[in-house]
Structure formats: C-alpha cells, structure tokens
Design a protein around this motif. Structure first.
Motif, PDB file in Angstrom:
ATOM      1  N   TYR A   1      40.974  40.508  35.559  1.00 38.47           N
ATOM      2  CA  TYR A   1      40.955  39.914  34.218  1.00 38.47           C
ATOM      3  C   TYR A   1      40.101  40.740  33.266  1.00 38.47           C
TER       4      TYR A   1
ATOM      5  N   SER B   1      44.709  35.574  30.233  1.00 42.28           N
ATOM      6  CA  SER B   1      45.373  36.769  29.700  1.00 42.28           C
ATOM      7  C   SER B   1      46.439  36.401  28.666  1.00 42.28           C
ATOM      8  N   TRP B   2      47.238  35.385  28.966  1.00 37.64           N
ATOM      9  CA  TRP B   2      48.227  34.947  27.982  1.00 37.64           C
ATOM     10  C   TRP B   2      47.549  34.399  26.730  1.00 37.64           C
TER      11      TRP B   2
ATOM     12  N   TYR C   1      45.681  34.438  34.867  1.00 33.47           N
ATOM     13  CA  TYR C   1      46.923  34.531  34.089  1.00 33.47           C
ATOM     14  C   TYR C   1      46.807  33.741  32.783  1.00 33.47           C
TER      15      TYR C   1
ATOM     16  N   LEU D   1      48.151  41.822  34.478  1.00 29.10           N
ATOM     17  CA  LEU D   1      47.367  41.152  33.433  1.00 29.10           C
ATOM     18  C   LEU D   1      47.152  42.061  32.224  1.00 29.10           C
TER      19      LEU D   1
ATOM     20  N   ILE E   1      50.096  42.079  30.029  1.00 30.28           N
ATOM     21  CA  ILE E   1      50.166  40.855  29.222  1.00 30.28           C
ATOM     22  C   ILE E   1      49.283  40.961  27.985  1.00 30.28           C
TER      23      ILE E   1
END
Length: 568
Positions: free
Chosen positions: A84, A233-234, A230, A173, A176
């Motif tokens: 991350y 990251s989004w 996740y 990641l 993204i």
C-alpha cells in the motif's frame, strides 16, 4: 520521504525585462486596477494562518486516517502495508517532480506576474494553456507507467523480488493509484491560480477530501489486511477526482475563466516549461533520494511502512509551517522583486524565517525528545506491533533534527524562484542527492538500518540549506537582520526548554501513565491511558514553550495583538 520537498513543497520571477504572456519582453509597469485581485488575502501572516489552519484540519484528518490504516494493515506482519505504501508513494513521486514541484513553481509567479501586469483575461489564457499542457503530460506519463508497472516495480523495490506476494500486490495497487497523478496535477495548477488571486481557503482545504474519503473506505474493511489495502488504494483515486473537481469549481467561482482544451505550445507555455526544466531536474534529484531510501527499506520486512509512518509524523510541521509560509511567500516576494522593493523583500524573508522557526523548532524538539512515546501512543494498536513502534521511533528521531532544514528550504528557495533562478536550487539539489546517497548506503550497511536512511535524508536537507543560504548571503540577496537572528536565538532557548520537559516526561512515562489509567478505569474507560498521557505531556511542553517564548521576548503580546488585528 522528505522533500524532500514537499505542497510539498514535500517550488520565479525574473528581474525586468521579463517575458510577457505574448512571449515578448517588456519592462514591468505598475499594475492596472484589474490586477489588484492578486493582492487580496492580506499579509503573509494572515495568508499563512488561513492556509495553516486548514492544513491543520487536513493533518488531523490525515492522522486519523493513518491511525486507522496502520491498525488495519500493520507493518511487518504481512505484505499489505508495504504494498500500500508503495502504491501511495509512487504517483506522489511524480506529483512532487511535476505537478506540485517544478511546473507549479514556474507557473505561480508567471501567472501572478501576468495578472499584475496584463490583467485577468491574459493571465487566464496562460492558465488555460498551462492546464492543457500539464494534463496532457501527466496523462501520458500515467499510461506509460500503467503498461510498464511490473518492470518498474523491479526497479523501485528490489527487495520485493524475494517476496512474490508483496511484489504482485504492490504492482496491482500502484496501477490503481497511478491515475491520481493527473488529478493532482490539475488540482495543483488550479490551486496556484487561487493563491495568486489571494484565495487560500480551498487550496488549503482540498487535501482534506483525501483523508475523509480514505477513512470512509478503510473503516468498513478493517480485519482484512488485503481488503483494506485495496479499499485505501481505490479511495486515493476517488479522492484525486474529487480534489480536482473542487479546485476547478473554486477557480471558476473566484472569477478565473479557465477552460479545458488541447495542448498548445504557446510562447507563455514555452516560457513556463523553460523555467520549470531546471526545477524539474532539481526535484528529480530530490526524488532520487526517495528512490534510494525506498529501495534500501524494501530489503527489510515492514521497512517501507516504518519509514512512511515516521515520515508522515514529521511532515506535520512541514505541512503546517513550511508549505503554508512558502505558498504565501512566493507570490508576495515575486511582487516585491517585480516592483524592485528591496525593503519589502528583506522584511518578507525575515518574517518568514522567524515565523517558521517559531513554529518549527518546538516541533523538532518534541520529535527528538520523545519519539517512542509519540509513536507508541499514536500507532501501536491492531496489527501495528511494538516492534514496529520501536523501529519507527528510531527513524522519527533522525527525521526530527532535519525538520528545521526541510522548512528552511521552503523559505530560502522562493528567494531564487522569485528572481527567475531555478538553476541554482537545481545544482544544490543535485549535491544533496550525492550526500543522501552516500550517507544512506553507508549508514544502512553499518547497521543503522531504517534509522540510517532517515538520518541521510536529514543530512542531505541541511546540506541543501547551507548551500541555499550561503548563495543568498554571497550575492547580497538576503542576509538575516540582527533582529531576526536575535529572535531566532530566543526561539531556540524556548524550544530547548520544551525538549527538557517532554524528554523527562518520556523517560519517566510509567510513573504518571499508571495514575492516568487508574483514573480512566474509575470513569469506566478501559482504554486511552497512553493517548491521554501523551496529550498531558504535549500540553505541558507547549505551555513551557509559550512561557519561555514570552519571557525571552521571542514573542510579544504586541505582535499577537497585531496578528489578531491583521487576521480580522
């Protein structure tokens, strides 16, 4: 990593004659009435106070975000945290080079100058063309990075190659989060438009969106390290779109007629690019420090996260003080240079120097006097373990003595940028890269580990400060006045007093943390003892600093009353 700087900031106005928006050279004249917009916002203290206040809100929200994410992802207990942090840092590396670094540093003085000399219509045309250019460049860079991410990851995180799970997750990641770059490029340019027009509220507030959106995304995913990574990251991508949209709305509301269009290499854009190239090289040099640090830390499980956590904590004074004052200083200094007002140039630099150190030195003293107390109280929970706190605290201590240097770079660099000189800071940045690389590799191999990487960043920052300050002194551009130096000495005395108080409190932490825990237990609260103890120690240190600052006349009541009046 340090900017390193880096809103920030972690930055050019040439002496007459200067290129106008049309590409011709003409002497500067007194601004027409329509250009008075550029002067809105009051003095630097008031502008900095507005920006710093909003930045404080953003940093508090960012702290809440970091606490939640650290607890959810941990550090050394799995691949999620390091992956991350890679995904978060990679687009930021290019953002600092281009979006909020070189291009913004070249654009803001050019826009402010055009606004002052040629009026709003011409200035907004410059901004429209610059926006198209920076958007095109960053979108193209994003596409290339997306397609080559697996190969890029083998270069930026060599240590991940021994951990396939961490490597694969970092690639996904980062793909993204990479579109965050063009969003931030657009937001940074529009923020520069707002600053040049004396509008600091939105430019100080828009970073809050990132923290709030990430909090909203990560909180429901707690308990699942990979899922939380996740979600975070989004959320970065969603926040970037929201931030660009907010700055666009604010610029239009402020009266800026800026539109989206196809990129054109106009004379004004050429001039900005030419001015930005040396700064881009300089910022690239700074980010090489980040690259070296990241690569070395990738060989230690949890190393990237330890370094990133310490980095975020010392970035608090940098964001509140260095970036805020630097943003307020550059347009003001550019106008003083344009009008050849040497007295105002000296006054602006002295004010920025003393104000920044009055806020920075106590923060640096606290970071160095109680690093483990800070990290343990703030982050040790959930998947973030005590071993993570110990290693993070070691890095934080080394960052602590570099904090004044990180802020001073933000104060000294605009003195070059306001005169159109981006080459000199570029050369000095390249020198600091060599210093950082030599120290980081040497200290890491000597067994200092992550703390050695942080020490190298601080050492490189002080090298940069000495070079910048020495050049300004030799050229006679800026030499701190006797009054400013006297005040700096008194500020240092007050900060030393704070360090003694919080250092003793950290050394005897258990003696007063237990009574706090008992008091909370009697009130029905089973948690929060270490956090409450930290608040008490911080309050005691802050009170000590204020008492000593007034006692030594580092700060006077007359100045406080003046600041209040100016703020009103």
């Amino acid at each position: 990593m340090a900017e390193k700087n880096l809103p920030e900031t972690e930055p050019m106005e040439a002496a007459p004659p200067v290129p106008s928006a049309s590409g011709t050279s003409e002497p500067l004249v007194q601004p027409p009435a329509s250009a008075t917009t550029a002067r809105k916002g009051g003095g630097m203290m008031r502008s900095s106070a507005i920006f710093s206040g909003l930045t404080l809100v953003s940093r508090l929200a960012g702290f809440a975000r970091d606490v939640v994410i650290s607890a959810a992802l941990g550090a050394s207990a799995g691949p999620a945290a390091d992956a991350y942090n890679t995904a978060l840092n990679f687009p930021n590396l290019f953002r600092r080079i281009f979006a909020e670094g070189a291009f913004a540093a070249a654009f803001v003085p050019a826009y402010a100058r055009t606004l002052q000399v040629e009026g709003e219509e011409v200035a907004d045309k410059v901004a429209t063309d610059a926006l198209a250019a920076v958007a095109f460049a960053t979108v193209l860079l994003t596409i290339v990075a997306q397609l080559t991410m697996p190969w890029l990851m083998t270069v930026i995180n060599v240590g991940f190659l021994d951990d396939p799970a961490r490597f694969k997750l970092a690639v996904i990641l980062t793909q993204i989060t990479m579109p965050y770059l063009p969003c931030m490029a657009i937001a940074a340019l529009l923020s520069g438009v707002l600053n040049a027009r004396g509008r600091f509220i939105v430019s100080g507030a828009y970073p809050i969106l990132l923290n709030l959106i990430m909090l909203a995304a990560v909180i429901p995913a707690r308990g699942d390290q990979i899922g939380a990574a996740y979600a975070a990251s989004w959320a970065v991508l969603a926040a970037g779109v929201s931030q660009a949209g907010l700055c666009w709305w604010a610029a239009r509301k402020a009266g800026a007629d800026i539109r989206l269009g196809l990129p054109k290499l106009t004379p004004a854009v050429k001039a900005i690019i030419i001015t930005a190239v040396p700064a881009a090289i300089g910022n690239s040099a700074t980010q090489i420090n980040v690259f070296i640090s990241g690569n070395l830390s990738s060989f230690v499980a949890g190393g990237r996260t330890w370094l990133a956590t310490a980095d975020r904590l010392y970035q608090l004074p940098l964001g509140l003080v260095g970036v805020a004052i630097g943003i307020a200083l550059l347009p003001r200094l550019s106008r003083a240079v344009a009008s050849q007002d040497h007295e105002q140039q000296q006054a602006s630099m002295d004010e920025a120097l003393t104000l920044s150190m009055a806020l920075t030195l106590p923060a640096a003293a606290a970071l160095m006097a109680m690093p483990y107390f800070l990290i343990d109280a703030l982050f040790t929970r959930g998947a973030f373990l005590q071993v993570d706190a110990i290693n993070t605290a070691r890095a934080l201590f080394q960052f602590g003595w570099g904090v004044p240097a990180f802020v001073l770079i933000r104060i000294l660099a605009p003195a070059f940028f306001a005169r159109g000189d981006t080459r000199t800071p570029m050369i000095f940045a390249l020198v600091s890269v060599v210093v950082n690389a030599a120290l980081a590799i040497g200290l890491f191999k000597l067994g200092w580990g992550i703390a050695g990487i942080a020490a190298a960043v601080s050492g490189a920052a002080w090298t940069n400060v000495l070079l910048l300050g020495g050049a300004l002194w030799r050229r006679g551009v800026y030499r701190p006045s006797v009054a400013a130096l006297s005040r700096l000495a008194r500020i240092a005395v007050a900060a030393a007093g704070l360090a003694v108080v919080v250092g003793l409190a950290a050394a005897f932490r258990s003696s007063f943390e237990a009574p706090v825990a008992n008091l909370l237990a009697s009130l029905g609260a089973g948690h929060g003892a270490k956090e409450s103890a930290l608040l008490l120690v911080t309050a005691a240190g802050g009170l000590t600093y204020l008492i000593l600052a007034f006692a030594t006349r580092a700060v006077t009541m007359a100045e406080v009353r003046t600041l209040i009046r100016r703020s009103r």
